[in-house]
Design a protein around this motif. Sequence first.
Motif, short mmCIF file in Angstrom:
data_model
loop_
_atom_site.label_atom_id
_atom_site.label_comp_id
_atom_site.label_asym_id
_atom_site.label_seq_id
_atom_site.Cartn_x
_atom_site.Cartn_y
_atom_site.Cartn_z
N SER A 162 0.82 -1.21 0.00
CA SER A 162 0.00 0.00 0.00
C SER A 162 0.86 1.27 0.00
O SER A 162 1.85 1.37 0.74
N LYS A 163 0.46 2.22 -0.83
CA LYS A 163 1.22 3.47 -0.98
C LYS A 163 0.63 4.65 -0.21
O LYS A 163 1.18 5.75 -0.24
N SER A 164 -0.49 4.42 0.47
CA SER A 164 -1.10 5.53 1.22
C SER A 164 -2.09 4.98 2.24
O SER A 164 -2.55 3.83 2.15
N MET A 165 -2.44 5.80 3.21
CA MET A 165 -3.43 5.41 4.21
C MET A 165 -4.78 5.18 3.53
O MET A 165 -5.52 4.25 3.89
N GLU A 166 -5.09 5.99 2.53
CA GLU A 166 -6.36 5.83 1.81
C GLU A 166 -6.45 4.47 1.13
O GLU A 166 -7.49 3.80 1.17
N GLN A 167 -5.34 4.05 0.52
CA GLN A 167 -5.32 2.75 -0.14
C GLN A 167 -5.45 1.63 0.88
O GLN A 167 -6.18 0.66 0.67
N THR A 168 -4.76 1.77 2.00
CA THR A 168 -4.85 0.78 3.07
C THR A 168 -6.28 0.62 3.56
O THR A 168 -6.79 -0.50 3.71
N LEU A 169 -6.95 1.74 3.81
CA LEU A 169 -8.33 1.69 4.31
C LEU A 169 -9.27 1.06 3.29
O LEU A 169 -10.19 0.31 3.65
N SER A 170 -9.04 1.34 2.02
CA SER A 170 -9.84 0.72 0.96
C SER A 170 -9.63 -0.79 0.95
O SER A 170 -10.59 -1.57 0.83
N MET A 171 -8.37 -1.23 1.10
CA MET A 171 -8.06 -2.65 1.14
C MET A 171 -8.71 -3.32 2.36
O MET A 171 -9.25 -4.43 2.26
N LEU A 172 -8.65 -2.66 3.50
CA LEU A 172 -9.23 -3.23 4.71
C LEU A 172 -10.75 -3.33 4.62
O LEU A 172 -11.35 -4.28 5.15
N LYS A 173 -11.36 -2.39 3.94
CA LYS A 173 -12.82 -2.44 3.73
C LYS A 173 -13.17 -3.68 2.91
O LYS A 173 -14.12 -4.41 3.22
#
Length: 259
Positions: free
Chosen positions: A16-27
Motif C-alpha cells: 500500500s502506498k497511502s493510508m487511503e489505499q490501506t483503508l480501501s483494502m481493509l474495507k
Amino acid sequence: MIDFHNHVLPNLDDGSKSMEQTLSMLKTASEQGITDIICTVHYQHPKMDGIEISYDIVQNAIKQVQKEINGIDIRLFPGSEVFYLPNLMEIKSNPITVFGHGKYMLIEFQTHQLPLNYDQELFKLTLSGTTPIIAHPERYKPIQNNIDIVEKMINSGCLVQIDAGSLIGQFGKNCKKISEMMLKRNMVHFIGSDAHNNTSRNFCLKDAKIICQKLIGNKTKKILKENPKKLINGEKIIPFDIIEKDGENIIQRIFSKLK
C-alpha cells in the motif's frame, strides 16, 4: 477468516502506498469475512535495500491505521516476510522476523531458483525451535518442475503458505495447478492474500475459500482460521499427513511396508 501474508500497511514496502489505499483494502477484507490480518512487511528483501524495518516501526504503523479504521472491525498483528539469506539463525532474535513468541518465521525465496544449502539452513532453524513457514512455494519455478521439493520441506519440519491469488488464477496456470495439487495432497497449512494494493492485488480470500472447500472440504477452516490463530498465540501447529501421488498418505505407506 484470518489473512496470513499481505502488504497492507502504508508506505513500508512495495505494498500500500497511502493510508487511503490501506483503508480501501481493509474495507474489502472486512466485506469478505476477514476478521484478523497478520501484516507481513518485507524484511531484508533486495528490492527494499536501505529501508529500515523494525518491530516498533511496524507496530506504530498498525497503531496509525487502527486510529483510522472507523467502522471496519478488523484486528491487525505485526510480522514480516523474511527474504531468505543464510542468516536466519542470526536474525531470529529480532522480534519482527518471527511470530508467536519466536516459534514461527515466514520465509520467501527468489522465484527462479532455490539457493545452495537452503535446506540445511531451514533445518538449523527448525532445530532451534523456530518453525520455517515457506511463503508461496507454488510460485517458485523449481517447485513447479518438481513438487516433491515441498514434501521434503514439510518432512524436515517446515510448514507451507500458499497465495489465494494463485488459487484463483492471478499468477497464471502453473501456479493455480500446483497450488491445487498441494491442497489435494495436504501440503498447505496457511493461505494468505499477499495483497499489495486495492486494484490488481487486493484481498481475495473469499474466492479462494470457495475453491478450497471444493478441494479439501472441512480442512479449509483449519488453514484459513485455526492454524493462523495458533500462529498468533504461539501454539503448536500439527501438519496434515501428506497424501502421496497415488492417494495414499505417508503413514499408510510406512505401515503397509512393515506388514
